[in-house]
Design a protein around this motif. Structure first.
Motif, short mmCIF file in Angstrom:
data_model
loop_
_atom_site.label_atom_id
_atom_site.label_comp_id
_atom_site.label_asym_id
_atom_site.label_seq_id
_atom_site.Cartn_x
_atom_site.Cartn_y
_atom_site.Cartn_z
N GLU A 98 0.83 -1.21 0.00
CA GLU A 98 0.00 0.00 0.00
C GLU A 98 0.86 1.26 0.00
OE1 GLU A 98 -3.36 2.16 -0.34
OE2 GLU A 98 -3.25 -0.03 -0.37
N ALA A 99 1.96 1.24 0.73
CA ALA A 99 2.88 2.40 0.76
C ALA A 99 3.49 2.62 -0.62
CB ALA A 99 3.96 2.17 1.80
N VAL A 100 3.88 1.55 -1.29
CA VAL A 100 4.44 1.68 -2.63
C VAL A 100 3.39 2.21 -3.60
CG1 VAL A 100 5.35 0.36 -4.60
CG2 VAL A 100 6.22 -0.06 -2.29
N ARG A 101 2.18 1.71 -3.47
CA ARG A 101 1.10 2.16 -4.34
C ARG A 101 0.82 3.65 -4.14
NH1 ARG A 101 -3.47 -1.00 -2.79
NH2 ARG A 101 -2.13 -2.70 -3.42
N ARG A 102 0.80 4.09 -2.89
CA ARG A 102 0.55 5.51 -2.60
C ARG A 102 1.69 6.38 -3.09
NH1 ARG A 102 -2.01 5.31 3.46
NH2 ARG A 102 -4.01 4.43 2.82
N SER A 103 2.92 5.93 -2.95
CA SER A 103 4.05 6.73 -3.42
C SER A 103 4.02 6.85 -4.94
CB SER A 103 5.37 6.14 -2.96
OG SER A 103 5.66 4.94 -3.65
N GLY A 104 3.56 5.83 -5.61
CA GLY A 104 3.42 5.89 -7.07
C GLY A 104 2.36 6.88 -7.48
N ARG A 105 1.26 6.93 -6.75
CA ARG A 105 0.20 7.88 -7.05
C ARG A 105 0.69 9.31 -6.82
NH1 ARG A 105 -4.65 4.99 -3.81
NH2 ARG A 105 -4.91 3.20 -5.20
N THR A 106 1.41 9.52 -5.73
CA THR A 106 1.92 10.86 -5.42
C THR A 106 2.90 11.31 -6.49
OG1 THR A 106 1.67 10.41 -3.07
CG2 THR A 106 3.11 12.22 -3.67
N LYS A 107 3.78 10.42 -6.91
CA LYS A 107 4.76 10.77 -7.92
C LYS A 107 4.07 11.10 -9.23
CE LYS A 107 8.88 9.18 -10.24
NZ LYS A 107 9.78 8.10 -10.50
N SER A 108 3.08 10.28 -9.63
CA SER A 108 2.41 10.54 -10.90
C SER A 108 1.62 11.84 -10.83
CB SER A 108 1.50 9.37 -11.28
OG SER A 108 0.45 9.22 -10.36
N ARG A 109 1.08 12.18 -9.68
CA ARG A 109 0.39 13.45 -9.54
C ARG A 109 1.37 14.62 -9.65
NH1 ARG A 109 -3.15 11.97 -4.35
NH2 ARG A 109 -4.64 10.60 -5.36
N GLN A 110 2.55 14.47 -9.03
CA GLN A 110 3.54 15.53 -9.09
C GLN A 110 4.03 15.70 -10.53
OE1 GLN A 110 6.47 14.25 -6.28
NE2 GLN A 110 5.40 15.09 -4.53
N ASP A 111 4.21 14.59 -11.25
CA ASP A 111 4.63 14.67 -12.64
C ASP A 111 3.56 15.36 -13.49
OD1 ASP A 111 6.97 13.41 -12.00
OD2 ASP A 111 6.34 11.44 -12.72
N ALA A 112 2.30 15.06 -13.22
CA ALA A 112 1.20 15.67 -13.97
C ALA A 112 1.11 17.17 -13.66
CB ALA A 112 -0.11 14.98 -13.64
N ASP A 113 1.35 17.52 -12.41
CA ASP A 113 1.30 18.94 -12.02
C ASP A 113 2.43 19.73 -12.67
OD1 ASP A 113 -0.93 18.49 -10.51
OD2 ASP A 113 0.14 18.36 -8.60
N SER A 114 3.59 19.09 -12.80
CA SER A 114 4.73 19.82 -13.38
C SER A 114 4.58 20.00 -14.89
CB SER A 114 6.04 19.09 -13.06
OG SER A 114 6.05 17.82 -13.69
N ASP A 115 3.74 19.17 -15.53
CA ASP A 115 3.50 19.29 -16.97
C ASP A 115 2.65 20.49 -17.32
OD1 ASP A 115 5.01 17.08 -17.45
OD2 ASP A 115 3.31 15.69 -17.62
#
Length: 60
Positions: A42-59
């Motif tokens: 679950e921690a890995v899954r959440r960190s992946g979601r956070t990273k993908s959100r940050q990548d989307a925000d930076s785009d």
């Protein structure tokens, strides 16, 4: 590097086996390992979601 990756793969597979065994009513230690495995997943899954959100925000 290959040795470290191999150890990680073995630990992941053992954790998955414990999750299945615990679902079928395994001993207490198996249920403990299964809980740790599910929490780590679950921690890995959440960190992946956070990273993908940050990548989307930076785009933007």
């Amino acid at each position: 590097m290959i040795v470290i990756l191999s150890v990680v793969v073995v630990l992941v597979l053992a954790g998955c086996a414990c999750v299945v065994w615990a679902a079928r009513g395994g001993p207490r230690w198996v249920r403990g390992i299964a809980a740790v495995t599910l929490t780590a997943g679950e921690a890995v899954r959440r960190s992946g979601r956070t990273k993908s959100r940050q990548d989307a925000d930076s785009d933007d």
